[in-house]
Design a protein around this motif. Structure first.
Motif, PDB file in Angstrom:
ATOM      1  N   UNK A  43       0.826  -1.205   0.000  1.00  0.00           N
ATOM      2  CA  UNK A  43       0.000   0.000   0.000  1.00  0.00           C
ATOM      3  C   UNK A  43       0.862   1.257   0.000  1.00  0.00           C
ATOM      4  N   UNK A  44       1.841   1.319   0.868  1.00  0.00           N
ATOM      5  CA  UNK A  44       2.672   2.527   0.957  1.00  0.00           C
ATOM      6  C   UNK A  44       3.401   2.778  -0.364  1.00  0.00           C
ATOM      7  N   UNK A  45       3.946   1.713  -0.950  1.00  0.00           N
ATOM      8  CA  UNK A  45       4.644   1.862  -2.225  1.00  0.00           C
ATOM      9  C   UNK A  45       3.680   2.279  -3.325  1.00  0.00           C
ATOM     10  N   UNK A  46       2.463   1.721  -3.316  1.00  0.00           N
ATOM     11  CA  UNK A  46       1.469   2.065  -4.326  1.00  0.00           C
ATOM     12  C   UNK A  46       1.056   3.526  -4.210  1.00  0.00           C
ATOM     13  N   UNK A  47       0.917   4.018  -2.992  1.00  0.00           N
ATOM     14  CA  UNK A  47       0.557   5.422  -2.790  1.00  0.00           C
ATOM     15  C   UNK A  47       1.695   6.350  -3.224  1.00  0.00           C
ATOM     16  N   UNK A  48       2.925   5.971  -2.912  1.00  0.00           N
ATOM     17  CA  UNK A  48       4.062   6.782  -3.331  1.00  0.00           C
ATOM     18  C   UNK A  48       4.190   6.831  -4.844  1.00  0.00           C
ATOM     19  N   UNK A  49       3.994   5.699  -5.506  1.00  0.00           N
ATOM     20  CA  UNK A  49       4.042   5.674  -6.973  1.00  0.00           C
ATOM     21  C   UNK A  49       2.938   6.539  -7.579  1.00  0.00           C
ATOM     22  N   UNK A  50       1.772   6.567  -6.915  1.00  0.00           N
ATOM     23  CA  UNK A  50       0.675   7.392  -7.417  1.00  0.00           C
ATOM     24  C   UNK A  50       1.072   8.867  -7.443  1.00  0.00           C
ATOM     25  N   UNK A  51       1.749   9.322  -6.402  1.00  0.00           N
ATOM     26  CA  UNK A  51       2.198  10.713  -6.388  1.00  0.00           C
ATOM     27  C   UNK A  51       3.196  10.998  -7.496  1.00  0.00           C
ATOM     28  N   UNK A  52       4.092  10.043  -7.751  1.00  0.00           N
ATOM     29  CA  UNK A  52       5.074  10.238  -8.819  1.00  0.00           C
ATOM     30  C   UNK A  52       4.412  10.233 -10.197  1.00  0.00           C
ATOM     31  N   UNK A  53       3.412   9.385 -10.386  1.00  0.00           N
ATOM     32  CA  UNK A  53       2.697   9.358 -11.663  1.00  0.00           C
ATOM     33  C   UNK A  53       1.977  10.680 -11.886  1.00  0.00           C
ATOM     34  N   UNK A  54       1.346  11.202 -10.855  1.00  0.00           N
ATOM     35  CA  UNK A  54       0.641  12.484 -10.967  1.00  0.00           C
ATOM     36  C   UNK A  54       1.615  13.595 -11.354  1.00  0.00           C
ATOM     37  N   UNK A  55       2.767  13.648 -10.720  1.00  0.00           N
ATOM     38  CA  UNK A  55       3.760  14.676 -11.045  1.00  0.00           C
ATOM     39  C   UNK A  55       4.283  14.502 -12.475  1.00  0.00           C
ATOM     40  N   UNK A  56       4.469  13.251 -12.886  1.00  0.00           N
ATOM     41  CA  UNK A  56       4.965  13.001 -14.239  1.00  0.00           C
ATOM     42  C   UNK A  56       3.945  13.432 -15.294  1.00  0.00           C
ATOM     43  N   UNK A  57       2.690  13.193 -15.028  1.00  0.00           N
ATOM     44  CA  UNK A  57       1.648  13.632 -15.974  1.00  0.00           C
ATOM     45  C   UNK A  57       1.604  15.148 -16.076  1.00  0.00           C
ATOM     46  N   UNK A  58       1.777  15.825 -14.971  1.00  0.00           N
ATOM     47  CA  UNK A  58       1.763  17.296 -15.021  1.00  0.00           C
ATOM     48  C   UNK A  58       2.999  17.802 -15.765  1.00  0.00           C
TER      49      UNK A  58
END
Length: 256
Positions: A43-58
């Motif tokens: 879960x923690x890794x999945x949440x951290x990856x989600x933040x990185x994906x959001x930043x990459x999309x922006x």
């Protein structure tokens, strides 16, 4: 052996072959579902990856998923249609396409089956290596439309034993839909065959609008499908059926 017996034997052979294919596809699906569950607990890794994906999309200047959801969120009927499309179209549409190909275009059926199997296998590896929470869990202002308006295919993540909700990348909804469309375009004729692309395009809109996937989940799925198509051998067309021409009856010679 009579013609009726030969026809019955051929029918039994086709039925057995069809049952083998159904069992094979079912086994692949069950293996994939079981493999996805191996990726739970991160879960923690999945949440951290989600933040990185959001930043990459922006950074890529992709439109925010909240903007897409905003197009439908005030229309209850559209939201429920999107939820139903996400929940009920993915597997049935793929199954119907496989059955139709098996019956009408067996050479394309084999290619489509291999393509889906390879894409799903590679996707499972990505799920294991890059656990990712969907945007409905992480993006501020994004609503879980399935839970809010129904129908929903997921329960609470902490108690959902039927699905791994931290395996958003890649989006197999988009990958499978595009594979189905490509196969149907190859199997049909006429300019209207390109309308099959409406299925993956609609799927892409739906998975983003419902908050189940990021844009990059779909982009990665399309890239993986492209790689699989380039690697797999092209389907070999079935040889044409040649019907021997009937000779005209010879008139008996007259008696002189």
């Amino acid at each position: 052996m009579t013609v009726v017996e030969q026809s019955g034997d051929a029918r039994r052979v086709r039925v057995r072959a069809a049952m083998r294919e159904i069992l094979l596809v079912a086994a692949l699906f069950l293996a994939y579902q079981g493999g996805r569950m191996l990726a739970t607990g991160h879960v923690a890794e999945a949440m951290g990856n989600a933040g990185r994906i959001w930043d990459l999309e922006r950074a890529f200047r992709l439109p925010a998923e909240t903007l897409v959801q905003g197009l439908v969120i005030d229309h209850r009927l559209l939201v429920r249609v999107a939820n139903c499309y996400y929940a009920y179209v993915h597997f049935p549409a793929t199954a119907v396409a496989l059955v139709w190909m098996y019956l009408r275009r067996p050479e394309l059926y084999r290619w489509m089956r291999r393509t889906l199997a390879c894409l799903t296998t590679v996707a499972l590896v990505v799920h294991l290596l890059v656990p990712l929470a969907p945007p409905r869990m992480t993006v501020a202002g994004l609503i879980d439309t399935g839970q809010r308006f129904g129908p929903s295919v997921y329960g609470p993540p902490s108690t959902d034993s039927m699905a791994n909700q931290y395996a958003a990348m890649p989006s197999l909804h988009v990958g499978w839909a595009l594979a189905v469309a490509i196969t149907l375009i190859a199997a049909t004729r006429g300019r209207w065959r390109w309308l099959w692309l409406a299925h993956p395009l609609t799927t892409l809109f739906v998975v983003v609008a419902t908050g189940n996937h990021y844009w990059l989940d779909a982009i990665v799925a399309i890239a993986l499908l492209t790689a699989v198509i380039l690697i797999l051998p092209r389907p070999v067309p079935a040889p044409p059926v040649v019907i021997p021409a009937q000779r005209a009856p010879v008139e008996p010679a007259g008696v002189l």
